[in-house]
Design an enzyme around this catalytic site. Structure first.
Site, PDB file in Angstrom:
ATOM      1  N   VAL A 110     -10.384  49.517  61.344  1.00 48.37           N
ATOM      2  CA  VAL A 110      -9.390  50.527  61.721  1.00 48.37           C
ATOM      3  C   VAL A 110      -8.817  50.231  63.106  1.00 48.37           C
ATOM      4  O   VAL A 110      -8.118  51.058  63.677  1.00 48.37           O
ATOM      5  CB  VAL A 110     -10.035  51.937  61.695  1.00 48.37           C
ATOM      6  CG1 VAL A 110     -10.435  52.331  60.267  1.00 48.37           C
ATOM      7  CG2 VAL A 110     -11.257  52.021  62.618  1.00 48.37           C
ATOM      8  N   HIS A 128      -9.543  51.529  55.187  1.00 45.76           N
ATOM      9  CA  HIS A 128     -10.237  52.724  55.702  1.00 45.76           C
ATOM     10  C   HIS A 128      -9.400  53.469  56.736  1.00 45.76           C
ATOM     11  O   HIS A 128      -9.942  54.227  57.535  1.00 45.76           O
ATOM     12  CB  HIS A 128     -11.611  52.336  56.270  1.00 45.76           C
ATOM     13  CG  HIS A 128     -12.561  51.840  55.215  1.00 45.76           C
ATOM     14  ND1 HIS A 128     -13.684  51.099  55.496  1.00 45.76           N
ATOM     15  CD2 HIS A 128     -12.545  51.989  53.858  1.00 45.76           C
ATOM     16  CE1 HIS A 128     -14.324  50.802  54.364  1.00 45.76           C
ATOM     17  NE2 HIS A 128     -13.643  51.315  53.362  1.00 45.76           N
ATOM     18  N   SER A 224     -20.753  43.544  55.972  1.00 43.95           N
ATOM     19  CA  SER A 224     -22.107  43.639  55.419  1.00 43.95           C
ATOM     20  C   SER A 224     -22.059  43.938  53.924  1.00 43.95           C
ATOM     21  O   SER A 224     -23.106  43.961  53.275  1.00 43.95           O
ATOM     22  CB  SER A 224     -22.903  44.727  56.146  1.00 43.95           C
ATOM     23  OG  SER A 224     -22.256  45.980  56.010  1.00 43.95           O
TER      24      SER A 224
HETATM   25  C1  BJW Z   1     -20.071  38.775  62.020  1.00 46.43           C
HETATM   26  C2  BJW Z   1     -19.882  38.598  63.394  1.00 46.43           C
HETATM   27  C3  BJW Z   1     -19.023  37.539  63.809  1.00 46.43           C
HETATM   28  C4  BJW Z   1     -21.208  40.281  63.094  1.00 46.43           C
HETATM   29  N1  BJW Z   1     -18.450  36.761  62.886  1.00 46.43           N
HETATM   30  N2  BJW Z   1     -19.501  37.992  61.140  1.00 46.43           N
HETATM   31  C5  BJW Z   1     -24.235  58.097  48.164  1.00 46.43           C
HETATM   32  C6  BJW Z   1     -23.814  59.229  48.896  1.00 46.43           C
HETATM   33  C7  BJW Z   1     -22.490  59.341  49.320  1.00 46.43           C
HETATM   34  C8  BJW Z   1     -21.584  58.369  49.052  1.00 46.43           C
HETATM   35  C9  BJW Z   1     -22.011  57.258  48.350  1.00 46.43           C
HETATM   36  C10 BJW Z   1     -23.297  57.130  47.898  1.00 46.43           C
HETATM   37  N3  BJW Z   1     -23.416  55.953  47.220  1.00 46.43           N
HETATM   38  C11 BJW Z   1     -22.225  55.358  47.265  1.00 46.43           C
HETATM   39  C12 BJW Z   1     -21.359  56.126  47.952  1.00 46.43           C
HETATM   40  C13 BJW Z   1     -19.992  55.849  48.241  1.00 46.43           C
HETATM   41  C14 BJW Z   1     -19.826  55.469  49.711  1.00 46.43           C
HETATM   42  C15 BJW Z   1     -20.664  54.261  50.037  1.00 46.43           C
HETATM   43  O1  BJW Z   1     -20.285  53.139  49.808  1.00 46.43           O
HETATM   44  N4  BJW Z   1     -21.865  54.447  50.587  1.00 46.43           N
HETATM   45  C16 BJW Z   1     -22.798  53.354  50.817  1.00 46.43           C
HETATM   46  C17 BJW Z   1     -23.245  53.388  52.268  1.00 46.43           C
HETATM   47  C18 BJW Z   1     -23.920  53.453  49.840  1.00 46.43           C
HETATM   48  N5  BJW Z   1     -18.414  55.191  49.839  1.00 46.43           N
HETATM   49  C19 BJW Z   1     -17.566  56.153  50.137  1.00 46.43           C
HETATM   50  O2  BJW Z   1     -17.921  57.271  50.417  1.00 46.43           O
HETATM   51  C20 BJW Z   1     -16.104  55.794  50.058  1.00 46.43           C
HETATM   52  N6  BJW Z   1     -15.433  56.778  49.321  1.00 46.43           N
HETATM   53  C21 BJW Z   1     -15.677  56.985  48.026  1.00 46.43           C
HETATM   54  O3  BJW Z   1     -16.433  56.274  47.432  1.00 46.43           O
HETATM   55  O4  BJW Z   1     -15.036  58.045  47.455  1.00 46.43           O
HETATM   56  C22 BJW Z   1     -15.448  58.469  46.153  1.00 46.43           C
HETATM   57  C23 BJW Z   1     -16.835  59.095  46.265  1.00 46.43           C
HETATM   58  C24 BJW Z   1     -17.001  60.236  46.994  1.00 46.43           C
HETATM   59  C25 BJW Z   1     -18.284  60.819  47.115  1.00 46.43           C
HETATM   60  C26 BJW Z   1     -19.383  60.226  46.514  1.00 46.43           C
HETATM   61  C27 BJW Z   1     -19.197  59.064  45.791  1.00 46.43           C
HETATM   62  C28 BJW Z   1     -17.914  58.487  45.675  1.00 46.43           C
HETATM   63  C29 BJW Z   1     -15.479  55.797  51.441  1.00 46.43           C
HETATM   64  C30 BJW Z   1     -16.119  54.797  52.342  1.00 46.43           C
HETATM   65  C31 BJW Z   1     -15.447  54.845  53.710  1.00 46.43           C
HETATM   66  C32 BJW Z   1     -16.239  54.075  54.741  1.00 46.43           C
HETATM   67  N7  BJW Z   1     -15.792  54.467  56.018  1.00 46.43           N
HETATM   68  C33 BJW Z   1     -16.261  53.758  57.198  1.00 46.43           C
HETATM   69  C34 BJW Z   1     -15.735  54.524  58.428  1.00 46.43           C
HETATM   70  C35 BJW Z   1     -14.247  54.269  58.626  1.00 46.43           C
HETATM   71  C36 BJW Z   1     -13.725  54.879  59.887  1.00 46.43           C
HETATM   72  C37 BJW Z   1     -14.361  54.263  61.108  1.00 46.43           C
HETATM   73  O5  BJW Z   1     -14.338  53.038  61.315  1.00 46.43           O
HETATM   74  O6  BJW Z   1     -14.908  55.050  61.880  1.00 46.43           O
HETATM   75  O7  BJW Z   1     -15.791  52.423  57.224  1.00 46.43           O
HETATM   76  S1  BJW Z   1     -18.020  53.520  57.223  1.00 46.43           S
HETATM   77  C38 BJW Z   1     -17.991  51.931  57.975  1.00 46.43           C
HETATM   78  O8  BJW Z   1     -18.480  50.902  57.082  1.00 46.43           O
HETATM   79  C39 BJW Z   1     -16.521  51.623  58.213  1.00 46.43           C
HETATM   80  C40 BJW Z   1     -16.453  50.161  57.880  1.00 46.43           C
HETATM   81  O9  BJW Z   1     -15.123  49.804  57.577  1.00 46.43           O
HETATM   82  C41 BJW Z   1     -17.384  50.048  56.718  1.00 46.43           C
HETATM   83  C42 BJW Z   1     -17.856  48.653  56.430  1.00 46.43           C
HETATM   84  O10 BJW Z   1     -18.574  48.125  57.476  1.00 46.43           O
HETATM   85  P1  BJW Z   1     -18.424  46.566  57.838  1.00 46.43           P
HETATM   86  O11 BJW Z   1     -17.055  46.267  58.247  1.00 46.43           O
HETATM   87  O12 BJW Z   1     -18.984  45.762  56.742  1.00 46.43           O
HETATM   88  O13 BJW Z   1     -19.287  46.478  59.176  1.00 46.43           O
HETATM   89  P2  BJW Z   1     -20.845  46.246  59.364  1.00 46.43           P
HETATM   90  O14 BJW Z   1     -21.154  46.609  60.764  1.00 46.43           O
HETATM   91  O15 BJW Z   1     -21.623  46.898  58.301  1.00 46.43           O
HETATM   92  O16 BJW Z   1     -21.060  44.689  59.142  1.00 46.43           O
HETATM   93  C43 BJW Z   1     -20.603  43.707  60.054  1.00 46.43           C
HETATM   94  C44 BJW Z   1     -20.910  42.334  59.483  1.00 46.43           C
HETATM   95  O17 BJW Z   1     -20.331  41.361  60.329  1.00 46.43           O
HETATM   96  C45 BJW Z   1     -22.405  42.026  59.394  1.00 46.43           C
HETATM   97  O18 BJW Z   1     -22.656  41.420  58.129  1.00 46.43           O
HETATM   98  C46 BJW Z   1     -22.626  41.005  60.521  1.00 46.43           C
HETATM   99  O19 BJW Z   1     -23.645  40.070  60.206  1.00 46.43           O
HETATM  100  C47 BJW Z   1     -21.275  40.349  60.612  1.00 46.43           C
HETATM  101  N8  BJW Z   1     -20.891  39.788  61.929  1.00 46.43           N
HETATM  102  N9  BJW Z   1     -20.589  39.480  64.127  1.00 46.43           N
HETATM  103  C48 BJW Z   1     -18.688  36.960  61.624  1.00 46.43           C
HETATM  104  N10 BJW Z   1     -18.781  37.244  65.193  1.00 46.43           N
END
Ligand code: BJW
Ligand code: ZN
Length: 274
Positions: A110, A128, A224
């Site tokens: 974001v 997101h 991740s």
């Molecule tokens: C490097 C590096 C370098 C480091 N070079 N690499 C049970 C309960 C409730 C909900 C759920 C549930 N089970 C499933 C769900 C659905 C839920 C979900 O997925 N939950 C899981 C946690 C299980 N998803 C949702 O709720 C989504 N909506 C949805 O599904 O609606 C329908 C629904 C509703 C209700 C129930 C069920 C379904 C919406 C998800 C929105 C996620 N939002 C966030 C916040 C956004 C705003 C903000 O930024 O503040 O998005 S959460 C957060 O995680 C953010 C990120 O975009 C997202 C992904 O994270 P990302 O980018 O992967 O970061 P990291 O930190 O995890 O990883 C970094 C990686 O980089 C690592 O691998 C490092 O090794 C690597 N790295 N340095 C290369 N230099």
């Protein structure tokens, strides 16, 4: 400083330059912006070590303490505005400008750094949302704004006020940004929190690119793969016979049938895509 095995690089380049590689999808996460100085989601630093970023990115957290959640987002807006895109962002921007491939970036970030790297906007999905969008929380009001780079957004959210302290000042709702249209609603960041649905047209655009086109190559960069639905696209592409290339500082032990570029994506992406 980045060591990529020659065999990996050779077989990747062979595929990249073959006529079979016409449709390319990049799935981006926080790791792409790590070398620009922004914290990843599951490894937040500084002041926010005491809080779990995952717990703050929910509708419940905002209902419970909107001031705290706004401080979290004000801080991240401020840091994102200070940061610059890195070579990883620029490589994706270059791919978006190539006429001979079909390309799309789905970013979960974001922070606005892909936009600022001059990525073709039509080929970038901000999955997101954005730190620089806001919308009204009043259900009977549809006010929203985009590309608001004002910093601080309001006096109480001046980051210098709370950057150096251990205890965040409690903010009353009155001190937070309010809607200029209805005058009563509290504004919120236009990001997608846990449990919230992504905009339907966003899902549609991603589905259309992935399902209709069939992706030949998917670049999975700095994520991740923990969050649905973004993470599910890897399996869809693989099941359709597409190839996967992972760019991450951590090796993925579960992934066998793919290229893995282990290291900072700001260093590995330029080497892989040259
Ligand atoms: C490097 C590096 C370098 C480091 N070079 N690499 C049970 C309960 C409730 C909900 C759920 C549930 N089970 C499933 C769900 C659905 C839920 C979900 O997925 N939950 C899981 C946690 C299980 N998803 C949702 O709720 C989504 N909506 C949805 O599904 O609606 C329908 C629904 C509703 C209700 C129930 C069920 C379904 C919406 C998800 C929105 C996620 N939002 C966030 C916040 C956004 C705003 C903000 O930024 O503040 O998005 S959460 C957060 O995680 C953010 C990120 O975009 C997202 C992904 O994270 P990302 O980018 O992967 O970061 P990291 O930190 O995890 O990883 C970094 C990686 O980089 C690592 O691998 C490092 O090794 C690597 N790295 N340095 C290369 N230099
Ligand atoms: Zn309003």
């Amino acid at each position: 400083s980045t060591l990529i095995p020659v065999s990996t690089l050779e077989s990747f380049h062979n595929f990249l330059r073959s006529p079979n590689c016409k449709t390319v999808l990049a799935l981006v996460g926080a790791g792409l912006s790590a070398s620009s100085g922004l914290s990843t989601f599951r490894g937040s630093g500084g002041l926010w070590k005491r809080y779990n970023a995952i717990d703050l990115a929910t509708p419940d957290a905002f209902l419970d303490n909107p001031g705290l959640v706004w401080q979290f987002y004000a801080y991240r807006r401020h840091k994102a505005l200070q940061a610059q895109p890195n070579l990883g962002h620029y490589v994706l921007a270059e791919l978006s400008k190539l006429a001979n491939i079909n390309f799309l970036t789905i970013t979960q970030n974001v922070d606005g750094l892909s936009q600022r790297s001059d990525h073709v906007p039509e080929k970038l999905l901000e999955f997101h949302g954005s730190l620089f969008g806001m919308r009204c929380t009043n259900f009977s009001c549809s006010y929203e704004e985009h590309n608001n780079y004002k910093d601080p957004l309001c006096e109480a959210l001046r980051v210098d006020n709370f950057d150096q302290t251990d205890v965040l000042p409690f903010l009353d709702e009155q001190e937070l940004p309010h809607c200029p249209a209805c005058k009563v609603g509290l504004l919120r960041p236009a990001v997608v929190w846990f449990g919230e649905s992504l905009p339907l047209q966003m899902i549609d655009k991603a589905d259309e690119f992935i399902v209709r086109n069939r992706v030949d190559l998917m670049l999975v960069i700095g994520t991740s793969q923990a969050v649905w639905p973004a993470a599910s696209y890897v399996d869809i592409v693989r099941n359709q016979g597409g190839k996967i290339a992972i760019f991450n500082t951590e090796p993925d032990g579960d992934e066998k049938d793919c290229w893995q570029f282990i290291g900072d994506s700001a260093e590995t992406l330029p080497v892989a895509m040259e």
